[in-house]
Structure formats: structure tokens, C-alpha cells
Motif scaffolding. Sequence first.
Motif, PDB file in Angstrom:
ATOM      1  N   ASP A 172       1.048  -1.421  -0.074  1.00 46.35           N
ATOM      2  CA  ASP A 172      -0.542  -0.204  -0.281  1.00 46.35           C
ATOM      3  C   ASP A 172       0.841   1.160   0.099  1.00 46.35           C
ATOM      4  O   ASP A 172       1.845   1.184   0.729  1.00 46.35           O
ATOM      5  CB  ASP A 172      -1.108   0.009   1.225  1.00 46.35           C
ATOM      6  CG  ASP A 172      -2.035  -1.434   0.956  1.00 46.35           C
ATOM      7  OD1 ASP A 172      -2.364  -1.746  -0.304  1.00 46.35           O
ATOM      8  OD2 ASP A 172      -2.366  -1.556   2.255  1.00 46.35           O
ATOM      9  N   ASP A 173      -0.153   2.112  -0.706  1.00 49.55           N
ATOM     10  CA  ASP A 173       0.797   3.740  -0.692  1.00 49.55           C
ATOM     11  C   ASP A 173       2.327   3.749  -1.055  1.00 49.55           C
ATOM     12  O   ASP A 173       3.434   4.247  -0.921  1.00 49.55           O
ATOM     13  CB  ASP A 173       1.203   4.176   0.400  1.00 49.55           C
ATOM     14  CG  ASP A 173      -0.376   4.302   1.493  1.00 49.55           C
ATOM     15  OD1 ASP A 173      -1.112   4.789   0.658  1.00 49.55           O
ATOM     16  OD2 ASP A 173      -0.332   4.422   2.947  1.00 49.55           O
ATOM     17  N   LEU A 174       2.658   2.815  -2.288  1.00 46.11           N
ATOM     18  CA  LEU A 174       3.949   3.016  -2.839  1.00 46.11           C
ATOM     19  C   LEU A 174       4.001   4.231  -3.801  1.00 46.11           C
ATOM     20  O   LEU A 174       2.869   4.105  -4.364  1.00 46.11           O
ATOM     21  CB  LEU A 174       4.329   1.403  -3.324  1.00 46.11           C
ATOM     22  CG  LEU A 174       4.291   0.341  -3.123  1.00 46.11           C
ATOM     23  CD1 LEU A 174       4.407  -0.949  -4.417  1.00 46.11           C
ATOM     24  CD2 LEU A 174       5.599   0.359  -2.151  1.00 46.11           C
ATOM     25  N   PRO A 175       5.339   4.680  -4.276  1.00 42.73           N
ATOM     26  CA  PRO A 175       5.306   5.596  -4.914  1.00 42.73           C
ATOM     27  C   PRO A 175       4.392   4.952  -6.477  1.00 42.73           C
ATOM     28  O   PRO A 175       4.597   4.272  -7.019  1.00 42.73           O
ATOM     29  CB  PRO A 175       6.426   5.854  -5.465  1.00 42.73           C
ATOM     30  CG  PRO A 175       7.506   5.293  -4.574  1.00 42.73           C
ATOM     31  CD  PRO A 175       6.177   4.190  -3.533  1.00 42.73           C
ATOM     32  N   LYS A 216      -1.247   5.612 -11.007  1.00 42.78           N
ATOM     33  CA  LYS A 216      -1.135   6.717 -11.777  1.00 42.78           C
ATOM     34  C   LYS A 216      -0.242   5.694 -12.929  1.00 42.78           C
ATOM     35  O   LYS A 216      -0.296   4.637 -12.526  1.00 42.78           O
ATOM     36  CB  LYS A 216       0.202   7.243 -11.582  1.00 42.78           C
ATOM     37  CG  LYS A 216       0.285   8.309 -10.009  1.00 42.78           C
ATOM     38  CD  LYS A 216       1.319   8.907  -9.788  1.00 42.78           C
ATOM     39  CE  LYS A 216       1.210   9.854  -8.148  1.00 42.78           C
ATOM     40  NZ  LYS A 216       2.837  10.451  -7.754  1.00 42.78           N
ATOM     41  N   PRO A 217      -0.844   6.405 -13.802  1.00 42.79           N
ATOM     42  CA  PRO A 217      -0.260   5.796 -15.418  1.00 42.79           C
ATOM     43  C   PRO A 217       1.245   5.820 -15.604  1.00 42.79           C
ATOM     44  O   PRO A 217       1.601   6.288 -14.839  1.00 42.79           O
ATOM     45  CB  PRO A 217      -1.272   6.789 -16.470  1.00 42.79           C
ATOM     46  CG  PRO A 217      -1.397   7.685 -16.110  1.00 42.79           C
ATOM     47  CD  PRO A 217      -1.478   7.883 -14.497  1.00 42.79           C
ATOM     48  N   LEU A 218       1.635   4.553 -15.847  1.00 42.46           N
ATOM     49  CA  LEU A 218       2.885   4.119 -16.049  1.00 42.46           C
ATOM     50  C   LEU A 218       2.829   5.652 -17.087  1.00 42.46           C
ATOM     51  O   LEU A 218       2.818   5.420 -18.677  1.00 42.46           O
ATOM     52  CB  LEU A 218       2.905   2.878 -16.850  1.00 42.46           C
ATOM     53  CG  LEU A 218       2.992   1.656 -15.957  1.00 42.46           C
ATOM     54  CD1 LEU A 218       3.122   0.179 -17.108  1.00 42.46           C
ATOM     55  CD2 LEU A 218       3.903   1.897 -15.052  1.00 42.46           C
ATOM     56  N   GLU A 219       4.435   6.356 -16.783  1.00 47.00           N
ATOM     57  CA  GLU A 219       5.456   7.205 -17.685  1.00 47.00           C
ATOM     58  C   GLU A 219       5.649   6.047 -19.046  1.00 47.00           C
ATOM     59  O   GLU A 219       6.175   5.614 -18.404  1.00 47.00           O
ATOM     60  CB  GLU A 219       5.895   8.018 -16.844  1.00 47.00           C
ATOM     61  CG  GLU A 219       7.053   7.143 -16.306  1.00 47.00           C
ATOM     62  CD  GLU A 219       8.365   7.997 -15.127  1.00 47.00           C
ATOM     63  OE1 GLU A 219       9.368   8.038 -15.345  1.00 47.00           O
ATOM     64  OE2 GLU A 219       7.830   8.201 -14.254  1.00 47.00           O
TER      65      GLU A 219
END
Length: 182
Positions: free
Chosen positions: A53-56, A60-63
Motif C-alpha cells: 500500500d502507498d507505494l510511489p 498513476k499511469p505508467l510514464e
Amino acid sequence: MTDPREAAARYRAQQHGADEEEGGTPPGIAAAVDRAAFIETAIQVAIRRGDFDDLPGAGKPLEGLGTHHDPDWWIRRKIETENLTGLGPPAILLRSEDKGLDAELDLLGREADVRTVLEDFNRRVYEARRQLQGGPPVVTSPRDIDAEVAAWSARRSARVAAASAEEPAPPARRRFGIRRRD
């Protein structure tokens, strides 16, 4: 219901000639199944504990994903992140070299050197188009040598004109130590 890994291990054991009645699965396969089960259990325990949980970047979408499909995205990203030069398929190397070719030509001082570099670049483009090793298609076009030499000459004369306009005239020199007697 049986575990699919155990079923796969039994199938591999039967393929390798080990019978379940004679002693079970071979030791190498049993160890691999035990290792896979241990890893899967450790992952599930970590998920329940909340270690993931709460990983950076969570949610978010993969850059770096573009709007079009590029099968060689991973090669390009590796070359960019590692600042690798001289590695990769010729098509990608020629594309990156084509982008910086004008700057490389501007460093040269003689027209003969510019022609030599352009002839070498064109030769490598033609060789990459003829190669049969696969890889991405070569979309880099060869350069027109006469047009590139004319553009290089124009850029060079513009740089010289800009440099001479920036430099102030040198002050008049005074000679010290020489006296005139009138």
C-alpha cells in the motif's frame, strides 16, 4: 480442487519418467514447486499486511507510454535511461544520429570534412536498409550532400557574421618605452 502448480509438477514428472507410485516427483521439480509456493505465500502475506500500500506511483499511469504502439519501446527507454551510445538496432542509432548531425557538421571547419561525414552517414543508411537481420524499419533518409554543404556554409557564414558583430574593435595600442624627440 488441485493446485495447478502441483498438477504441472506431476505432468513434468510423468514426462521425465518418474512415476508417482515409485517415489513421487523428482527432487528438482519438487524443489521448484516448493520454492514457487513459498514465494506466492510470501507475496500474499505481504499484501494482507499492507506492505504494497502507498507505494510511489500507485494509481498513476505508467510514464513513457505513448499514444501509438511501439514494439521497441523498451529498447528506446533503456538506451535513454542508461545514456548508452553505439548500442541498438541500426535504425534507432541512425535516427538519433540524424537528429544531431547538423550540430556535428557545424563543428567541422572544412567542406571536405563535411562531405566525408555525410558520405559515411549515407553509406550506413543504405547498409541498414539492405540488412536482413530484422529489427525496426529504417525510416531515416540519406542526406543530399550538396544541399547539406550549402546549408553548412550558410550556417557557418551566419556564425562568423554574428561573432564579428559582437566583438568590439580593439583599442588603439600605445607604445610604451619609445620616445620621440622632436
